[in-house]
Design an enzyme around this catalytic site. Sequence first.
Site, PDB file in Angstrom:
ATOM      1  N   TYR A   5       0.806  -1.214   0.000  1.00 32.76           N
ATOM      2  CA  TYR A   5       0.000   0.000   0.000  1.00 32.76           C
ATOM      3  C   TYR A   5       0.845   1.272   0.000  1.00 32.76           C
ATOM      4  O   TYR A   5       0.344   2.339  -0.352  1.00 32.76           O
ATOM      5  CB  TYR A   5      -0.923   0.044   1.221  1.00 32.76           C
ATOM      6  N   HIS A  59       0.620 -11.516   1.793  1.00 29.84           N
ATOM      7  CA  HIS A  59      -0.448 -10.750   1.148  1.00 29.84           C
ATOM      8  C   HIS A  59      -1.162 -11.565   0.068  1.00 29.84           C
ATOM      9  O   HIS A  59      -2.390 -11.613   0.019  1.00 29.84           O
ATOM     10  CB  HIS A  59       0.134  -9.464   0.543  1.00 29.84           C
TER      11      HIS A  59
END
Length: 290
Positions: A61, A119
Amino acid sequence: MQGTMKKQGGEAPAMRFITLNGTRIPALGLGTYPMSGQTAQRAITTAIGIGYRHIDTAQMYGNEADVGAAIKESGIDRGQIFVTTKLDNGNHAAAEVKYSTEQSLRKLATDYVDLLLIHWPVRDVPLAETLDAMAKLKAAGKVRHIGVSNFNTTLMDDAVALQGDAIVCNQVEYHVFLSQKAVVAAARKHKMMVTAYCPVAHGDVAKDATVIAIAKRLNKTPTQVALRWLVEQDPVAAIPKASSRAHLEENFSIFDFELSPADRAAIDKLGSPRGRIINWPGVAPVWDRD
């Protein structure tokens, strides 16, 4: 597995918690993608002021430093906030797990993260190598818990076979339009939690007639009904993203009502394996079709 904290004076419950390995995890958190910079910092600081104590970020992110700055600015003791971050897809080799997590800690301005996740599954590094490196970070006190994200049930089984009950979470897309019965059942079998990202389907829950009707009857918003539907499922947490105070407060105000069995049954009918929004061809696993 799930409990409720009540405010003093007999007021409505303030938060539901999922308890795993002795840790109480707020069932509602703040998702931070794709926020960054001052927008992220303001939203996170505002959320913490409202009462959020569960913040989700990721190396991918690019906002871990913003999360760290916001937590510091909030003045709330670090130990009161459950922080999750996730390994980028290029950081699955053992050396990269260690190095990138140490970078994450520096950006987050903390000595540890509460939960470190893979992730997305990758094919070029053995799962055993990545999980072993994560377990070593846990043993060193830099990570309190480890888990996975975007894993199907076969991969969940593989992760647990390698690390047992150290695997505490699978974070997946989950909302009223996407059935995740198989994943939730596997999590219960393995005594894991499921964290639902994209929990209001990019706002589409506000357009659904079934959800709208239930919300009107309960004097709640469709978003609140959709989030409540998730957190009533043991052991599911939800991490909606919001940046404005109004939406942050709306998302947080889901602990003073309950859905009836009939409401839940009506919402359950909305979900199917075809309701997926987030996919990554070439990276995503073969999703369960439950």
